[in-house]
Design a protein around this motif. Structure first.
Motif, PDB file in Angstrom:
ATOM      1  N   ALA A 193      33.465  39.146  39.139  1.00 38.48           N
ATOM      2  CA  ALA A 193      33.153  39.296  37.738  1.00 38.48           C
ATOM      3  C   ALA A 193      32.472  40.840  37.567  1.00 38.48           C
ATOM      4  O   ALA A 193      32.806  41.538  36.483  1.00 38.48           O
ATOM      5  N   ARG A 194      31.678  41.145  38.679  1.00 36.16           N
ATOM      6  CA  ARG A 194      31.150  42.406  38.615  1.00 36.16           C
ATOM      7  C   ARG A 194      32.246  43.502  38.904  1.00 36.16           C
ATOM      8  O   ARG A 194      31.938  44.514  38.310  1.00 36.16           O
ATOM      9  N   ARG A 195      33.187  43.282  39.729  1.00 39.13           N
ATOM     10  CA  ARG A 195      34.265  44.263  39.929  1.00 39.13           C
ATOM     11  C   ARG A 195      34.803  44.346  38.851  1.00 39.13           C
ATOM     12  O   ARG A 195      35.261  45.459  38.315  1.00 39.13           O
ATOM     13  N   ALA A 196      35.302  43.337  37.911  1.00 40.17           N
ATOM     14  CA  ALA A 196      35.978  43.403  36.633  1.00 40.17           C
ATOM     15  C   ALA A 196      35.299  44.182  35.792  1.00 40.17           C
ATOM     16  O   ALA A 196      35.898  45.029  35.012  1.00 40.17           O
ATOM     17  N   GLN A 197      33.796  44.060  35.684  1.00 44.34           N
ATOM     18  CA  GLN A 197      33.011  45.002  34.592  1.00 44.34           C
ATOM     19  C   GLN A 197      33.360  46.359  35.226  1.00 44.34           C
ATOM     20  O   GLN A 197      33.256  47.009  34.193  1.00 44.34           O
ATOM     21  N   TYR A 198      32.946  46.699  36.288  1.00 51.48           N
ATOM     22  CA  TYR A 198      33.070  48.254  36.836  1.00 51.48           C
ATOM     23  C   TYR A 198      34.306  48.464  36.345  1.00 51.48           C
ATOM     24  O   TYR A 198      34.368  49.712  35.805  1.00 51.48           O
ATOM     25  N   GLU A 199      35.595  47.785  36.663  1.00 53.53           N
ATOM     26  CA  GLU A 199      36.793  48.421  36.324  1.00 53.53           C
ATOM     27  C   GLU A 199      36.841  48.644  34.602  1.00 53.53           C
ATOM     28  O   GLU A 199      37.534  49.636  34.309  1.00 53.53           O
ATOM     29  N   ALA A 200      36.265  47.674  34.013  1.00 50.61           N
ATOM     30  CA  ALA A 200      36.338  47.753  32.472  1.00 50.61           C
ATOM     31  C   ALA A 200      35.578  49.100  31.996  1.00 50.61           C
ATOM     32  O   ALA A 200      35.901  49.898  31.286  1.00 50.61           O
ATOM     33  N   ASP A 201      34.407  49.270  32.643  1.00 54.81           N
ATOM     34  CA  ASP A 201      33.578  50.455  32.602  1.00 54.81           C
ATOM     35  C   ASP A 201      34.130  51.887  32.711  1.00 54.81           C
ATOM     36  O   ASP A 201      34.292  52.770  31.943  1.00 54.81           O
ATOM     37  N   ARG A 202      34.988  51.912  33.990  1.00 54.93           N
ATOM     38  CA  ARG A 202      35.564  52.985  34.162  1.00 54.93           C
ATOM     39  C   ARG A 202      36.636  53.268  33.160  1.00 54.93           C
ATOM     40  O   ARG A 202      37.431  54.452  33.263  1.00 54.93           O
ATOM     41  N   SER A 203      37.483  52.144  32.502  1.00 60.22           N
ATOM     42  CA  SER A 203      38.604  52.685  31.692  1.00 60.22           C
ATOM     43  C   SER A 203      38.120  53.621  30.670  1.00 60.22           C
ATOM     44  O   SER A 203      39.293  54.097  29.974  1.00 60.22           O
TER      45      SER A 203
END
Length: 117
Positions: A88-98
């Protein structure tokens, strides 16, 4: 779980660094050093199991916050830490980086003057 092939090289490098810093007192050192171990990417359960195993070897408690599952031990200002970054944290990081590059901060006054000094 087996020892990594790079283990002897890491230990030798740490000793060489300590010897170098001791022999060269004019070289500044940081206030602390962090040695981080990340489990190989797998399911959350598999990564947490690896952290649990290492925590047991370290005699350290498990900490879980901000999407990280970790354990650490300190040797004065030196910390060895094993960290699993959960899905979930990795997914949030990727969303933020988008959004990277889409939002620009306002110019900082006198920014160039500080760099020229």
């Amino acid at each position: 779980m087996t020892n990594d092939d790079h283990r002897p090289a890491l230990i030798a490098g740490l000793r060489a660094l300590a010897d170098f810093l001791e022999a060269n007192p004019a070289v500044p050192v940081p206030r602390s050093v962090n040695v981080l171990r990340f489990p190989h990417r797998a399911t959350d359960a598999e990564m947490c199991a690896e952290v649990d195993h290492i925590a047991e070897l370290l005699g350290a408690p498990i900490n879980q916050e901000f999407g990280h599952y970790d354990a650490s031990v300190r040797f004065g200002p030196v910390e060895y830490k094993v960290v699993a970054i959960l899905a979930a944290r990795r997914a949030q990081y990727e969303a933020d980086r988008s959004y990277e590059g889409c939002i620009q901060p306002d110019p900082v006054p006198n920014a160039n003057a500080a760099q020229a000094a």
